[in-house]
Write an enzyme that holds these catalytic residues in place. Structure first.
Site, PDB file in Angstrom:
ATOM      1  CB  CYS A  62     -19.356  -1.352 -15.899  1.00  0.00           C
ATOM      2  SG  CYS A  62     -19.290  -0.830 -14.171  1.00  0.00           S
ATOM      3  CD  GLU A  86      -2.986  -0.775  -0.125  1.00  0.00           C
ATOM      4  OE1 GLU A  86      -2.991   0.348  -0.660  1.00  0.00           O
ATOM      5  OE2 GLU A  86      -3.675  -1.717  -0.530  1.00  0.00           O
ATOM      6  CG  ASP A 116      -8.060   4.251  -4.590  1.00  0.00           C
ATOM      7  OD1 ASP A 116      -9.311   4.228  -4.661  1.00  0.00           O
ATOM      8  OD2 ASP A 116      -7.330   3.534  -5.296  1.00  0.00           O
ATOM      9  CB  CYS A 125     -19.823   2.120 -19.726  1.00  0.00           C
ATOM     10  SG  CYS A 125     -18.999   3.604 -19.089  1.00  0.00           S
ATOM     11  CB  CYS A 185     -23.356   3.966 -13.918  1.00  0.00           C
ATOM     12  SG  CYS A 185     -22.087   5.250 -13.962  1.00  0.00           S
ATOM     13  CB  CYS A 201     -14.734   2.536 -13.486  1.00  0.00           C
ATOM     14  SG  CYS A 201     -15.633   4.094 -13.359  1.00  0.00           S
ATOM     15  CE1 TYR A 223      -6.756   3.187  -0.630  1.00  0.00           C
ATOM     16  CE2 TYR A 223      -4.391   3.178  -0.229  1.00  0.00           C
ATOM     17  CZ  TYR A 223      -5.518   2.577  -0.734  1.00  0.00           C
ATOM     18  OH  TYR A 223      -5.422   1.350  -1.329  1.00  0.00           O
TER      19      TYR A 223
END
Length: 358
Positions: free
Chosen positions: A208, A45, A146, A205, A214, A198, A128
């Site tokens: 997705c 991370e 994030d 899309c 959306c 995305c 985060y």
DNA sequence: CAAACGTGGCA
DNA sequence: TTGCCAAGTTT
């Protein structure tokens, strides 16, 4: 849309499309109750902060091979860790990595805190990263926000407020989707969606899992989100570096101050960097010759660096000589490695070129 | 809150 | 070539 449905869709999608990453315990293994190693999650991370997965992989492999546990890392020499981090950028991360490792290996008995509150505030662990470690490593229902999540949520809810002003709203919206079941997988799922479907440009899309929910897609503005405040232009700064060696081949290097740009990293001595090359003296007497210039762009300015070379250095006024056998170009931050690459291609002929001593 | 803080890939 | 972007944190 109902809050539960977003997480259910994402978890189902993740079960079939999770990326295979070196630090990740995939959904199948996680179901078999395999637990991630908090040390590896933390390390990954921190490396991933503002940094692509592709760039991180090799560094993660190298670090975990050299230092398999937080205790190993805590016991490492600062110079070794900074050298291994070289090229990855944002070097405060490496300095904080060591500070954090030594706290965890020392006061905390080798164990990372298992809550967001316990993690937050350790060096290099902000909003985060504390949520990411708590959710991924300890399966706590914390909300990660994030760049991926900002993008997914801003599109899903058609948030048109520009970042960073939109951050609180996006955080609240994201928080409402975080499930109590499999929160660690969910955190990775929404980030994977942002990274693979995305995407910033040309989002896919059509495939997705959240397509029909959306609002951004329904309004035809998904690809334009999130909006961002305009950025400032980068000024140009100039400076000089001296890439030199002694007759025995030792290189004259210095460790940069612990704070500021490239703090704590090995570099070549030289001038400060400003709009015009600042007045300065060479770090040692020698027949310095011009090797050329290096261009490099940092986060907030462009740099044009004149590179001087010599191989007959006398006693230095600053820096120290590093024996040739101990010098590795890979220990240098990229801008310094560029200067080395330029210099090393010409140092064999420095005697012929040099006629102006300083 | 704005600015500082790296680098490499891509359109 | 230029600008944008990538699993942000610190001051």
């Amino acid at each position: 849309m109902r809050d539960a449905s977003v997480s259910e869709r994402l978890l189902d999608w993740y079960d079939g499309h999770a990326r295979d990453l070196p630090w990740r315990v995939g959904p199948a293994a996680r179901r078999a109750d395999e637990r991630p190693d908090p040390y590896r999650i933390w390390l990954s991370e921190v490396m991933l902060q503002q940094t692509t997965v592709a760039a991180v992989k090799a560094y993660f492999q190298r670090f975990t091979t050299l230092w398999p546990t937080v205790g190993d890392l805590a016991a490492a020499e600062d110079t070794a860790v900074m050298g291994e981090w070289a090229g990855l950028g944002y070097y405060a991360r490496a300095r904080n990595l060591l500070k954090c490792a030594r706290i965890v290996a020392g006061d905390l008995g080798g164990h990372f805190p298992d809550t967001r509150e316990g993690l937050a505030g350790l060096p290099g662990i902000g909003p985060y990263t504390s949520a990411a470690i708590a959710s991924i490593a300890f399966d706590r229902p914390e909300t990660v926000v994030d760049g991926n999540v900002e993008r997914v949520i801003s599109r899903l809810h058609a948030v048109e407020t520009p970042l960073p002003a939109a951050k609180p709203e996006l955080t609240a919206l994201a928080d409402a989707h975080t499930p109590q079941v499999r929160p660690g997988d969910y955190a990775q799922a929404i980030m994977d969606l942002g990274a693979t479907i995305c995407t910033p440009r040309s989002p896919a899309c059509g495939i997705c899992p959240l397509m029909d929910m959306c609002v951004g897609r329904a309004e035809g503005i998904a690809a334009t989100l999130p909006r961002k405040s305009p950025k400032k232009a980068k000024p140009v700064r100039r400076g000089v570096v001296y890439v030199g060696r002694r007759a025995d081949g030792a290189w004259l290097v210095e460790t940069r101050p612990q704070s500021g740009l490239l703090g704590g990293m090995r570099g070549w001595p030289g001038s400060d960097w400003a709009e015009a090359v600042p007045d300065h003296a060479p770090p040692a007497d020698a027949k310095w010759a011009e090797a050329g210039e290096v261009r490099h762009t940092f986060t907030h300015f462009h740099l044009i660096l004149d590179v001087m070379i010599a191989d007959d250095l006398k006693e230095p006024r600053r820096g120290r000589f590093l024996p040739s056998a101990e010098f590795r170009p890979s220990d240098l931050p990229t801008v310094m490695r560029k200067a080395f690459d330029l210099a090393s291609g010409q140092l064999g002929t420095v005697e012929q070129q040099s006629n102006g001593s300083v």
